[in-house]
Design a protein around this motif. Structure first.
Motif, mmCIF file in Angstrom:
data_model
loop_
_atom_site.group_PDB
_atom_site.id
_atom_site.type_symbol
_atom_site.label_atom_id
_atom_site.label_comp_id
_atom_site.label_asym_id
_atom_site.label_seq_id
_atom_site.Cartn_x
_atom_site.Cartn_y
_atom_site.Cartn_z
ATOM 1 N N THR A 313 0.684 -1.295 0.118
ATOM 2 C CA THR A 313 -0.022 -0.140 0.017
ATOM 3 C C THR A 313 0.930 1.281 -0.076
ATOM 4 O OG1 THR A 313 -0.014 0.118 2.542
ATOM 5 C CG2 THR A 313 -1.891 -1.313 1.353
ATOM 6 N N HIS A 314 0.383 2.421 0.118
ATOM 7 C CA HIS A 314 0.724 3.636 0.060
ATOM 8 C C HIS A 314 1.588 3.990 1.678
ATOM 9 C CE1 HIS A 314 1.458 7.044 -2.458
ATOM 10 N NE2 HIS A 314 1.182 7.928 -1.746
ATOM 11 N N SER A 315 2.455 3.345 1.955
ATOM 12 C CA SER A 315 2.883 3.474 3.569
ATOM 13 C C SER A 315 4.372 3.207 3.336
ATOM 14 C CB SER A 315 2.074 2.304 3.916
ATOM 15 O OG SER A 315 2.346 1.176 3.595
ATOM 16 N N TRP A 316 4.757 3.659 4.720
ATOM 17 C CA TRP A 316 6.296 3.945 5.040
ATOM 18 C C TRP A 316 7.298 2.682 5.100
ATOM 19 C CZ3 TRP A 316 9.002 8.200 4.740
ATOM 20 C CH2 TRP A 316 8.403 9.377 4.777
ATOM 21 N N GLY A 317 6.579 1.591 5.382
ATOM 22 C CA GLY A 317 7.317 0.353 5.463
ATOM 23 C C GLY A 317 7.919 -0.032 4.020
ATOM 24 N N TYR A 318 6.987 0.226 2.925
ATOM 25 C CA TYR A 318 7.251 -0.332 1.828
ATOM 26 C C TYR A 318 8.191 0.680 1.092
ATOM 27 C CZ TYR A 318 3.284 -3.416 2.249
ATOM 28 O OH TYR A 318 2.445 -4.249 2.542
ATOM 29 N N TRP A 319 8.244 2.097 1.562
ATOM 30 C CA TRP A 319 8.982 3.104 0.992
ATOM 31 C C TRP A 319 10.527 2.859 1.523
ATOM 32 C CZ3 TRP A 319 4.633 6.987 1.958
ATOM 33 C CH2 TRP A 319 3.604 6.976 1.193
ATOM 34 N N GLU A 320 10.603 2.553 2.923
ATOM 35 C CA GLU A 320 11.899 2.396 3.427
ATOM 36 C C GLU A 320 12.426 1.201 2.735
ATOM 37 O OE1 GLU A 320 13.617 2.031 7.865
ATOM 38 O OE2 GLU A 320 11.670 1.369 7.736
ATOM 39 N N ARG A 321 11.831 0.157 2.417
ATOM 40 C CA ARG A 321 12.516 -1.081 1.804
ATOM 41 C C ARG A 321 12.904 -0.609 0.545
ATOM 42 N NH1 ARG A 321 8.927 -3.574 5.293
ATOM 43 N NH2 ARG A 321 7.062 -3.480 3.806
ATOM 44 N N GLU A 322 12.283 0.342 -0.156
ATOM 45 C CA GLU A 322 12.456 0.454 -1.449
ATOM 46 C C GLU A 322 13.700 1.468 -1.553
ATOM 47 O OE1 GLU A 322 11.960 -0.766 -4.988
ATOM 48 O OE2 GLU A 322 10.132 -0.866 -3.862
ATOM 49 N N LEU A 323 13.705 2.411 -0.564
ATOM 50 C CA LEU A 323 14.937 3.073 -0.527
ATOM 51 C C LEU A 323 16.337 2.294 -0.313
ATOM 52 C CD1 LEU A 323 16.441 5.996 0.127
ATOM 53 C CD2 LEU A 323 16.358 5.663 2.581
ATOM 54 N N HIS A 324 16.130 1.206 0.513
ATOM 55 C CA HIS A 324 17.147 0.384 0.657
ATOM 56 C C HIS A 324 17.610 -0.447 -0.835
ATOM 57 C CE1 HIS A 324 16.639 0.050 5.481
ATOM 58 N NE2 HIS A 324 16.681 1.134 4.963
ATOM 59 N N ALA A 325 16.448 -0.934 -1.424
ATOM 60 C CA ALA A 325 16.647 -1.647 -2.573
ATOM 61 C C ALA A 325 17.381 -0.707 -3.635
ATOM 62 C CB ALA A 325 15.259 -2.015 -2.961
ATOM 63 N N SER A 326 16.797 0.450 -3.682
ATOM 64 C CA SER A 326 17.434 1.380 -4.896
ATOM 65 C C SER A 326 18.776 1.897 -4.426
ATOM 66 C CB SER A 326 16.423 2.643 -5.186
ATOM 67 O OG SER A 326 16.164 3.313 -3.863
ATOM 68 N N TRP A 327 19.143 1.922 -3.219
ATOM 69 C CA TRP A 327 20.097 2.683 -2.959
ATOM 70 C C TRP A 327 21.630 2.306 -3.681
ATOM 71 C CZ3 TRP A 327 22.218 6.884 -1.530
ATOM 72 C CH2 TRP A 327 23.329 7.105 -1.465
ATOM 73 N N PRO A 328 21.685 1.038 -4.061
ATOM 74 C CA PRO A 328 23.054 0.509 -4.580
ATOM 75 C C PRO A 328 23.164 1.247 -5.874
ATOM 76 C CG PRO A 328 22.076 -1.505 -3.484
ATOM 77 C CD PRO A 328 21.113 -0.418 -3.173
ATOM 78 N N ALA A 329 22.063 1.482 -6.561
ATOM 79 C CA ALA A 329 21.995 1.887 -8.023
ATOM 80 C C ALA A 329 22.257 3.319 -7.802
ATOM 81 C CB ALA A 329 20.633 1.644 -8.585
ATOM 82 N N ILE A 330 21.705 4.034 -6.722
ATOM 83 C CA ILE A 330 22.056 5.532 -6.744
ATOM 84 C C ILE A 330 23.254 5.735 -6.244
ATOM 85 C CG2 ILE A 330 21.414 7.529 -5.048
ATOM 86 C CD1 ILE A 330 18.448 6.080 -4.783
#
Length: 335
Positions: A313-330
């Motif tokens: 859903t549109h909520s923080w737990g998912y966004w936190e995990r997405e930040l972690h998942a995207s960080w290597p590329a960033i």
């Protein structure tokens, strides 16, 4: 999630600086009459965390920033601008209060800068001052005023990337379009890249008018007009060529964070139901927008990393995990 002590202190300090008539601690105050954007104050919240205040000449006011610093400051580090959602960090819904992002970045050689203002502004330049929100010139601030100030203050490497959730998930794409060489990567988490079609416009009006009590016509002009098309990342996707793009969205269906533990209170159950119904509906909309934007980029042969999660859903737990998942590329883009 309860506030951490540091998060409560950060929010309190931001509020104090916003209303203070005195000189903030650590840096001499700037004279706003000079018309220059500059650091006007700083306070330390630990060995790697500061509240830095920057005067925005375009908006005529001080903007507090939550800044995470690298442990090793002997060599320059890049700057990662990480934007909050609709509340702009002025409410409890912020990276500082809802995630462990300070711990996540503690061992990483990067400066993380998050504005603690900008509620319901879409972090864009508004055409007119709004009776509720006042003067909003966020695109000017974020692309022209703030980067040179931060580069000098942080003694950065000169490399920048930007990411944002929800409202700011739209913004980061428009910032990269407005300033093509400023960011190595723009990462959009649960953002809607369609702003001028009926669904996208309705979504934005829900944020600005229903929640923010402001008039979205003061932002980009008449509904469906040229201002909305000018700020539509989908229509202007060709201008993202040369910037690395990361797009992500969940499906809106209940996922790993949508469950009630045994012994939970009625209030927790109500909050969960709200997240499933309201947050699920919002995420379903951003999911459509994200897939449309991904297809647009593919049609233009513009590379992008696109992650569509089967649940969430549109909520923080998912966004936190997405930040972690995207960080290597960033992080790779910032080298």
């Amino acid at each position: 999630m309860k506030f951490t002590r540091s998060a409560r202190g950060l929010v309190a300090a931001a509020a104090a600086i916003a209303i203070s008539v005195g000189t903030p601690v650590g840096v001499a105050a700037a004279d706003p009459a000079t018309g220059e954007s500059r650091v006007t104050g700083s306070s330390t919240y630990g060995p790697q965390r500061e509240l830095v205040t920057v005067y925005s000449a375009s908006m005529g006011r001080n903007i507090p920033l939550d800044v995470l610093r690298p442990a090793d400051r002997s060599k320059p580090a890049p700057v990662f601008y990480l934007l909050n959602g609709a509340g702009g960090g002025e409410d409890s819904a912020s990276w500082a209060n809802r995630t462990n992002y300070a711990e996540f970045f503690a061992g990483k050689h990067v400066n993380v800068v998050t504005p603690m203002k900008g509620a319901f502004s879409y972090y864009t330049d508004w055409q007119r001052a709004d009776p509720v929100l006042g003067v909003q010139k966020w695109q000017t601030f974020l692309t022209k005023e703030l980067p040179p100030v931060m580069d000098a203050y942080l003694k950065s490497s000169g490399k920048n990337a930007v990411a944002g959730i929800s409202m700011a998930g739209t913004t980061v794409l428009n910032l990269a379009i407005a300033a093509p060489k400023l960011y190595t990567m723009a990462a959009s988490y649960s953002g809607c890249a369609r702003t001028s079609d009926p669904l996208g416009e309705r979504y934005i009006r829900t944020v600005i008018e229903d929640r923010g009590k402001a008039d979205a016509r003061n932002m980009w002009g008449a509904y469906g007009g040229p201002g909305w098309r000018k700020n539509d990342p989908y229509l202007n996707a060709g201008k993202l060529r040369g910037t690395q793009i990361y797009l992500s969205s969940n499906s809106g269906l209940p996922g790993q964070d949508e469950s009630v533990d045994a012994g939970s209170s009625a209030g927790e159950g109500i909050a969960l139901a709200d997240r499933v119904i309201l947050g699920g509906g919002i995420e379903a909309v951003t999911n459509v927008c994200t897939q449309q934007m991904a297809e647009k980029l593919r049609s233009l042969n513009i590379p992008a990393t696109v992650v569509i999660r089967p649940t969430g859903t549109h909520s923080w737990g998912y966004w936190e995990r997405e930040l972690h998942a995207s960080w290597p590329a960033i992080a790779r883009s910032l080298k």
